[in-house]
Design a protein around this motif. Structure first.
Motif, mmCIF file in Angstrom:
data_model
loop_
_atom_site.group_PDB
_atom_site.id
_atom_site.type_symbol
_atom_site.label_atom_id
_atom_site.label_comp_id
_atom_site.label_asym_id
_atom_site.label_seq_id
_atom_site.Cartn_x
_atom_site.Cartn_y
_atom_site.Cartn_z
ATOM 1 N N PRO A 145 0.828 -1.213 0.000
ATOM 2 C CA PRO A 145 0.000 0.000 0.000
ATOM 3 C C PRO A 145 0.850 1.245 0.000
ATOM 4 C CG PRO A 145 -0.004 -1.029 2.174
ATOM 5 C CD PRO A 145 0.695 -1.983 1.243
ATOM 6 N N THR A 146 0.391 2.269 -0.698
ATOM 7 C CA THR A 146 1.115 3.533 -0.784
ATOM 8 C C THR A 146 0.833 4.369 0.455
ATOM 9 O OG1 THR A 146 0.920 3.480 -3.184
ATOM 10 C CG2 THR A 146 1.489 5.587 -2.181
ATOM 11 N N THR A 147 1.901 4.826 1.097
ATOM 12 C CA THR A 147 1.767 5.648 2.289
ATOM 13 C C THR A 147 2.616 6.910 2.137
ATOM 14 O OG1 THR A 147 3.594 4.498 3.393
ATOM 15 C CG2 THR A 147 1.362 3.655 3.773
ATOM 16 N N SER A 148 2.293 7.898 2.934
ATOM 17 C CA SER A 148 3.066 9.137 2.977
ATOM 18 C C SER A 148 3.053 9.656 4.413
ATOM 19 C CB SER A 148 2.473 10.185 2.027
ATOM 20 O OG SER A 148 1.155 10.529 2.425
ATOM 21 N N ASP A 152 0.072 8.948 7.082
ATOM 22 C CA ASP A 152 0.399 8.285 8.338
ATOM 23 C C ASP A 152 -0.002 9.145 9.535
ATOM 24 O OD1 ASP A 152 1.406 6.172 6.928
ATOM 25 O OD2 ASP A 152 3.502 6.803 7.069
ATOM 26 N N ALA A 153 0.260 10.459 9.449
ATOM 27 C CA ALA A 153 -0.115 11.348 10.547
ATOM 28 C C ALA A 153 -1.633 11.414 10.702
ATOM 29 C CB ALA A 153 0.454 12.742 10.303
ATOM 30 N N ALA A 154 -2.365 11.455 9.583
ATOM 31 C CA ALA A 154 -3.822 11.477 9.645
ATOM 32 C C ALA A 154 -4.365 10.186 10.247
ATOM 33 C CB ALA A 154 -4.408 11.704 8.260
ATOM 34 N N ASP A 155 -3.743 9.043 9.902
ATOM 35 C CA ASP A 155 -4.185 7.765 10.477
ATOM 36 C C ASP A 155 -3.943 7.733 11.982
ATOM 37 O OD1 ASP A 155 -4.976 6.936 7.997
ATOM 38 O OD2 ASP A 155 -3.185 5.745 7.585
ATOM 39 N N ARG A 156 -2.803 8.263 12.419
ATOM 40 C CA ARG A 156 -2.524 8.267 13.859
ATOM 41 C C ARG A 156 -3.519 9.152 14.615
ATOM 42 N NH1 ARG A 156 2.912 8.503 12.075
ATOM 43 N NH2 ARG A 156 2.925 10.777 12.378
ATOM 44 N N ARG A 157 -3.870 10.298 14.037
ATOM 45 C CA ARG A 157 -4.835 11.171 14.700
ATOM 46 C C ARG A 157 -6.205 10.517 14.786
ATOM 47 N NH1 ARG A 157 -2.296 15.136 11.397
ATOM 48 N NH2 ARG A 157 -4.040 14.995 9.924
ATOM 49 N N ALA A 158 -6.567 9.766 13.750
ATOM 50 C CA ALA A 158 -7.884 9.115 13.735
ATOM 51 C C ALA A 158 -7.876 7.771 14.437
ATOM 52 C CB ALA A 158 -8.358 8.938 12.292
ATOM 53 N N GLY A 159 -6.708 7.313 14.898
ATOM 54 C CA GLY A 159 -6.630 6.022 15.571
ATOM 55 C C GLY A 159 -6.741 4.847 14.629
ATOM 56 N N LEU A 160 -6.331 5.019 13.374
ATOM 57 C CA LEU A 160 -6.413 3.951 12.381
ATOM 58 C C LEU A 160 -5.060 3.264 12.220
ATOM 59 C CD1 LEU A 160 -8.512 5.773 9.620
ATOM 60 C CD2 LEU A 160 -9.339 4.283 11.446
ATOM 61 N N VAL A 161 -5.091 2.027 11.799
ATOM 62 C CA VAL A 161 -3.878 1.240 11.590
ATOM 63 C C VAL A 161 -3.865 0.767 10.145
ATOM 64 C CG1 VAL A 161 -2.542 -0.781 12.282
ATOM 65 C CG2 VAL A 161 -3.850 0.507 13.994
ATOM 66 N N ILE A 192 -0.747 8.278 -24.142
ATOM 67 C CA ILE A 192 -1.173 7.846 -22.815
ATOM 68 C C ILE A 192 -0.177 6.792 -22.355
ATOM 69 C CG2 ILE A 192 -2.976 6.779 -21.428
ATOM 70 C CD1 ILE A 192 -5.011 7.774 -23.408
ATOM 71 N N VAL A 193 0.524 7.081 -21.267
ATOM 72 C CA VAL A 193 1.540 6.181 -20.726
ATOM 73 C C VAL A 193 1.066 5.706 -19.361
ATOM 74 C CG1 VAL A 193 3.955 5.908 -20.078
ATOM 75 C CG2 VAL A 193 3.346 7.455 -21.943
ATOM 76 N N THR A 194 1.003 4.393 -19.183
ATOM 77 C CA THR A 194 0.558 3.810 -17.926
ATOM 78 C C THR A 194 1.720 3.086 -17.277
ATOM 79 O OG1 THR A 194 -1.640 3.481 -18.884
ATOM 80 C CG2 THR A 194 -1.160 2.331 -16.830
ATOM 81 N N ILE A 195 1.989 3.414 -16.012
ATOM 82 C CA ILE A 195 3.077 2.779 -15.274
ATOM 83 C C ILE A 195 2.549 2.275 -13.935
ATOM 84 C CG2 ILE A 195 4.779 4.310 -16.349
ATOM 85 C CD1 ILE A 195 4.966 5.790 -13.699
ATOM 86 N N GLU A 196 3.249 1.278 -13.386
ATOM 87 C CA GLU A 196 2.965 0.805 -12.035
ATOM 88 C C GLU A 196 3.744 1.661 -11.053
ATOM 89 O OE1 GLU A 196 2.808 -1.138 -8.374
ATOM 90 O OE2 GLU A 196 4.679 -1.091 -9.495
ATOM 91 N N GLU A 197 3.075 2.149 -10.019
ATOM 92 C CA GLU A 197 3.654 3.192 -9.175
ATOM 93 C C GLU A 197 4.914 2.747 -8.452
ATOM 94 O OE1 GLU A 197 1.926 6.444 -6.036
ATOM 95 O OE2 GLU A 197 1.396 4.353 -5.730
#
Length: 282
Positions: A145-148, A152-161, A192-197
């Motif tokens: 999963p893509t995280t930033s 991560d800070a928003a998840d910690r404030r909301a109590g999400l894991v 149109i160019v499609t790439i995997e992130e």
């Protein structure tokens, strides 16, 4: 207010079974153009309401999302997997644009963030839409999963894991509508160019024009301009005062007010708690 906008806009757009209404430009004394216009209107209305089964539901979502967020997009294209044209909702967070572009058409690069499950990728490879990547190491391994830092800070404030990666974790693909000079003639053609992130692996490159009439030449048969097909249509709400391409909605207008009210309420509660509770050092 958002619910009221939705309640008024939806019946104005989806009014009966005739969603598309074409008009005739110029003289039409025999009514030939009008008859053709009526046929096109009836066929396109059937495409939206009957053939594309998700159009009505996604347009319903768009009319509720737009007054809150301010901007949404519709992506219209031919889906080879379904075998017909589709018009799907693209949220503002899933389409990356140059903020100072004058319009969607004038934006030089547009990136659509598309999550795809393993079966969807497998089907597109077998159909020849994507290149064969079924043996690539990034595909055979579990998608991450893509995280930033912000998420991560928003998840910690909301109590999400963050959930652990599993076989049903989608891969994130970036579909970039851009211009590239692959033939080296000095003019960048629309592609149109499609790439995997995660792996940055290119899975698809296709042209963004499909008719010879879209290419404009000069007297020396040199390419002057290529009119690219535009897939995205913006659904605006309130134009942004700073001139940016992303419009504003009620959520943007009420956000600072909600934060101020929350701060005032917290300060009042803290002040009352300090007044009613004995404090000091022992």
């Amino acid at each position: 207010a958002a619910m009221q906008f939705h309640a008024r806009a939806y019946p104005a757009i989806v009014n009966g079974r005739s969603v598309v209404q074409c008009r005739v430009i110029g003289a039409d004394p025999e009514g030939i153009l009008q008859a053709r216009s009526d046929r096109i209107s009836a066929h396109m209305s059937w495409q939206l309401l009957e053939q594309d089964q998700n159009w009505e539901a996604e347009h319903d979502r768009a009319l509720l999302n737009v007054p809150i967020v301010g901007t949404a997009f519709k992506k219209s294209y031919y889906d080879p997997s379904k075998g017909h044209n589709v018009s799907e909702l693209v949220l503002a967070k899933d389409l990356v644009l140059n903020y100072w572009a004058k319009s969607v058409d004038a934006c030089p690069v547009k990136t659509h963030i598309i999550p795809l499950f393993r079966n969807d990728i497998h089907e597109r490879c077998r159909r020849g839409i994507y290149r064969d990547i079924l043996e690539e190491s990034w595909y055979t391994s579990t998608a991450q999963p893509t995280t930033s830092q912000q998420s991560d800070a928003a998840d910690r404030r909301a109590g999400l894991v963050q959930p652990e990666s599993t076989d049903i974790t989608p891969f994130i693909f970036l579909e970039q509508h851009c211009s590239l000079d692959l033939d080296g003639d000095g003019y960048a053609e629309p592609y149109i160019v499609t790439i995997e992130e995660q792996s940055r692996y290119v899975v698809r490159i296709v042209t963004r024009f499909n008719r010879i009439e879209d290419v404009e030449y000069n007297d020396k048969r040199q390419v002057i301009r290529i009119r690219a097909m535009e897939y995205f249509t913006k659904i605006p709400f309130i134009p942004s005062p700073d001139g940016g391409i992303m419009d504003i909605g009620f959520g943007v207008l009420l956000g600072p007010l909600n934060e101020s009210v929350s701060s005032l309420i917290n300060q009042l509660i803290d002040s009352g708690t300090m007044s009613n509770t004995a404090g000091g050092f022992l």
